[in-house]
Design a protein around this motif. Structure first.
Motif, PDB file in Angstrom:
ATOM      1  N   ALA A   1      79.248  57.083 -28.251  1.00 32.62           N
ATOM      2  CA  ALA A   1      78.414  57.456 -29.407  1.00 32.62           C
ATOM      3  C   ALA A   1      77.177  58.206 -28.948  1.00 32.62           C
ATOM      4  N   LEU A   2      76.578  57.745 -27.858  1.00 31.72           N
ATOM      5  CA  LEU A   2      75.381  58.413 -27.347  1.00 31.72           C
ATOM      6  C   LEU A   2      75.706  59.831 -26.881  1.00 31.72           C
ATOM      7  N   LEU A   3      76.813  59.992 -26.154  1.00 26.13           N
ATOM      8  CA  LEU A   3      77.193  61.316 -25.652  1.00 26.13           C
ATOM      9  C   LEU A   3      77.515  62.274 -26.803  1.00 26.13           C
ATOM     10  N   ARG A   4      78.212  61.782 -27.832  1.00 27.55           N
ATOM     11  CA  ARG A   4      78.522  62.648 -28.974  1.00 27.55           C
ATOM     12  C   ARG A   4      77.239  63.050 -29.701  1.00 27.55           C
ATOM     13  N   ARG A   5      76.297  62.112 -29.810  1.00 27.14           N
ATOM     14  CA  ARG A   5      75.025  62.423 -30.476  1.00 27.14           C
ATOM     15  C   ARG A   5      74.245  63.468 -29.673  1.00 27.14           C
ATOM     16  N   ILE A   6      74.208  63.305 -28.367  1.00 23.88           N
ATOM     17  CA  ILE A   6      73.523  64.281 -27.523  1.00 23.88           C
ATOM     18  C   ILE A   6      74.184  65.649 -27.668  1.00 23.88           C
ATOM     19  N   ASP A   7      75.523  65.671 -27.689  1.00 24.59           N
ATOM     20  CA  ASP A   7      76.254  66.938 -27.757  1.00 24.59           C
ATOM     21  C   ASP A   7      75.953  67.698 -29.046  1.00 24.59           C
ATOM     22  N   ARG A   8      75.689  66.965 -30.139  1.00 26.98           N
ATOM     23  CA  ARG A   8      75.379  67.605 -31.408  1.00 26.98           C
ATOM     24  C   ARG A   8      74.132  68.476 -31.317  1.00 26.98           C
ATOM     25  N   TYR A   9      73.206  68.122 -30.436  1.00 23.11           N
ATOM     26  CA  TYR A   9      71.930  68.834 -30.382  1.00 23.11           C
ATOM     27  C   TYR A   9      71.817  69.794 -29.199  1.00 23.11           C
ATOM     28  N   LEU A  10      72.857  69.836 -28.358  1.00 26.09           N
ATOM     29  CA  LEU A  10      72.811  70.762 -27.229  1.00 26.09           C
ATOM     30  C   LEU A  10      73.221  72.161 -27.661  1.00 26.09           C
ATOM     31  N   PRO A  11      72.730  73.173 -26.971  1.00 29.55           N
ATOM     32  CA  PRO A  11      73.106  74.536 -27.325  1.00 29.55           C
ATOM     33  C   PRO A  11      74.547  74.845 -26.971  1.00 29.55           C
TER      34      PRO A  11
ATOM     35  N   SER B   1      70.695  81.247 -19.837  1.00 28.48           N
ATOM     36  CA  SER B   1      72.142  81.295 -19.566  1.00 28.48           C
ATOM     37  C   SER B   1      72.513  80.318 -18.452  1.00 28.48           C
ATOM     38  N   ARG B   2      71.633  80.168 -17.461  1.00 28.14           N
ATOM     39  CA  ARG B   2      71.914  79.173 -16.400  1.00 28.14           C
ATOM     40  C   ARG B   2      71.891  77.753 -16.970  1.00 28.14           C
ATOM     41  N   ALA B   3      70.930  77.472 -17.857  1.00 31.83           N
ATOM     42  CA  ALA B   3      70.859  76.140 -18.480  1.00 31.83           C
ATOM     43  C   ALA B   3      72.119  75.883 -19.309  1.00 31.83           C
ATOM     44  N   ARG B   4      72.569  76.890 -20.085  1.00 38.78           N
ATOM     45  CA  ARG B   4      73.799  76.715 -20.879  1.00 38.78           C
ATOM     46  C   ARG B   4      74.997  76.502 -19.971  1.00 38.78           C
ATOM     47  N   GLY B   5      75.030  77.209 -18.836  1.00 44.56           N
ATOM     48  CA  GLY B   5      76.134  77.032 -17.889  1.00 44.56           C
ATOM     49  C   GLY B   5      76.163  75.629 -17.313  1.00 44.56           C
ATOM     50  N   LEU B   6      74.981  75.093 -16.972  1.00 45.00           N
ATOM     51  CA  LEU B   6      74.893  73.729 -16.443  1.00 45.00           C
ATOM     52  C   LEU B   6      75.325  72.718 -17.500  1.00 45.00           C
TER      53      LEU B   6
ATOM     54  N   ARG C   1      82.256  79.151 -26.781  1.00 40.44           N
ATOM     55  CA  ARG C   1      83.056  80.049 -25.930  1.00 40.44           C
ATOM     56  C   ARG C   1      82.506  81.463 -25.965  1.00 40.44           C
ATOM     57  N   ALA C   2      82.121  81.931 -27.145  1.00 42.59           N
ATOM     58  CA  ALA C   2      81.571  83.286 -27.262  1.00 42.59           C
ATOM     59  C   ALA C   2      80.255  83.403 -26.496  1.00 42.59           C
ATOM     60  N   THR C   3      79.430  82.362 -26.582  1.00 43.88           N
ATOM     61  CA  THR C   3      78.155  82.378 -25.862  1.00 43.88           C
ATOM     62  C   THR C   3      78.402  82.369 -24.357  1.00 43.88           C
ATOM     63  N   ALA C   4      79.358  81.564 -23.904  1.00 49.20           N
ATOM     64  CA  ALA C   4      79.682  81.534 -22.470  1.00 49.20           C
ATOM     65  C   ALA C   4      80.195  82.894 -22.013  1.00 49.20           C
ATOM     66  N   HIS C   5      80.988  83.543 -22.861  1.00 44.34           N
ATOM     67  CA  HIS C   5      81.487  84.883 -22.525  1.00 44.34           C
ATOM     68  C   HIS C   5      80.324  85.873 -22.432  1.00 44.34           C
ATOM     69  N   ARG C   6      79.399  85.785 -23.371  1.00 44.95           N
ATOM     70  CA  ARG C   6      78.226  86.680 -23.368  1.00 44.95           C
ATOM     71  C   ARG C   6      77.364  86.424 -22.134  1.00 44.95           C
ATOM     72  N   ASP C   7      77.269  85.155 -21.708  1.00 45.15           N
ATOM     73  CA  ASP C   7      76.436  84.799 -20.563  1.00 45.15           C
ATOM     74  C   ASP C   7      77.045  85.214 -19.227  1.00 45.15           C
ATOM     75  N   THR C   8      78.317  85.568 -19.208  1.00 46.19           N
ATOM     76  CA  THR C   8      78.961  85.960 -17.963  1.00 46.19           C
ATOM     77  C   THR C   8      78.207  87.144 -17.357  1.00 46.19           C
ATOM     78  N   GLY C   9      77.755  86.969 -16.135  1.00 44.67           N
ATOM     79  CA  GLY C   9      77.030  88.032 -15.451  1.00 44.67           C
ATOM     80  C   GLY C   9      75.557  88.075 -15.797  1.00 44.67           C
ATOM     81  N   ASN C  10      75.107  87.207 -16.703  1.00 42.55           N
ATOM     82  CA  ASN C  10      73.702  87.142 -17.094  1.00 42.55           C
ATOM     83  C   ASN C  10      73.047  85.990 -16.331  1.00 42.55           C
ATOM     84  N   SER C  11      71.959  86.246 -15.657  1.00 45.58           N
ATOM     85  CA  SER C  11      71.340  85.192 -14.852  1.00 45.58           C
ATOM     86  C   SER C  11      69.976  84.785 -15.389  1.00 45.58           C
ATOM     87  N   SER C  12      69.811  84.808 -16.709  1.00 48.21           N
ATOM     88  CA  SER C  12      68.541  84.362 -17.290  1.00 48.21           C
ATOM     89  C   SER C  12      68.451  82.842 -17.210  1.00 48.21           C
ATOM     90  N   PRO C  13      67.235  82.292 -17.271  1.00 47.05           N
ATOM     91  CA  PRO C  13      67.107  80.829 -17.259  1.00 47.05           C
ATOM     92  C   PRO C  13      67.913  80.160 -18.372  1.00 47.05           C
TER      93      PRO C  13
END
Ligand SMILES: [Zn+2]
Length: 99
Positions: A89-99, A63-68, A49-61
């Motif tokens: 199980a696969l989705l939870r495993r993937i989520d563990r490694y996503l930013p 921040s866009r990837a994190r938004g997607l 949530r803090a990262t999403a808040h920081r990314d608000t208004g930021n259009s770097s690659p």
């Protein structure tokens, strides 16, 4: 200490975010408010949530990837795919490694 207080079980610390009980060793305490502790899962949630808040208004690659990724994560959670079915199980495993 009263006789009643001596027989009451010691309180189990709980996460201030999700409310679930956790051993003290699994809670992270806030610096200026050590009475507040959060579990690891909620700490990760708050970081997102803090990262999403920081990314608000930021259009770097990045921040866009994190938004997607956040949009996809919300769609998966809203459909309950992370809890049931063969993909869970696969989705939870993937989520563990996503930013
Ligand atoms: Zn929690």
């Amino acid at each position: 200490m009263s006789a009643q207080a001596q027989h009451e079980p010691a309180s189990v610390p709980a996460c201030w975010c999700c409310g679930r009980p956790y051993p003290e060793t699994e809670l992270t305490r806030l610096g200026q408010h050590p009475e507040i502790g959060v579990c690891l899962g909620c700490a990760v949630f708050l970081k997102r949530r803090a990262t999403a808040h920081r990314d608000t208004g930021n259009s770097s690659p990045a921040s866009r990837a994190r938004g997607l990724i956040g949009t996809v994560r919300e769609a998966v959670i809203s459909r309950g795919w992370h809890e049931h079915g063969p993909l869970a199980a696969l989705l939870r495993r993937i989520d563990r490694y996503l930013p």
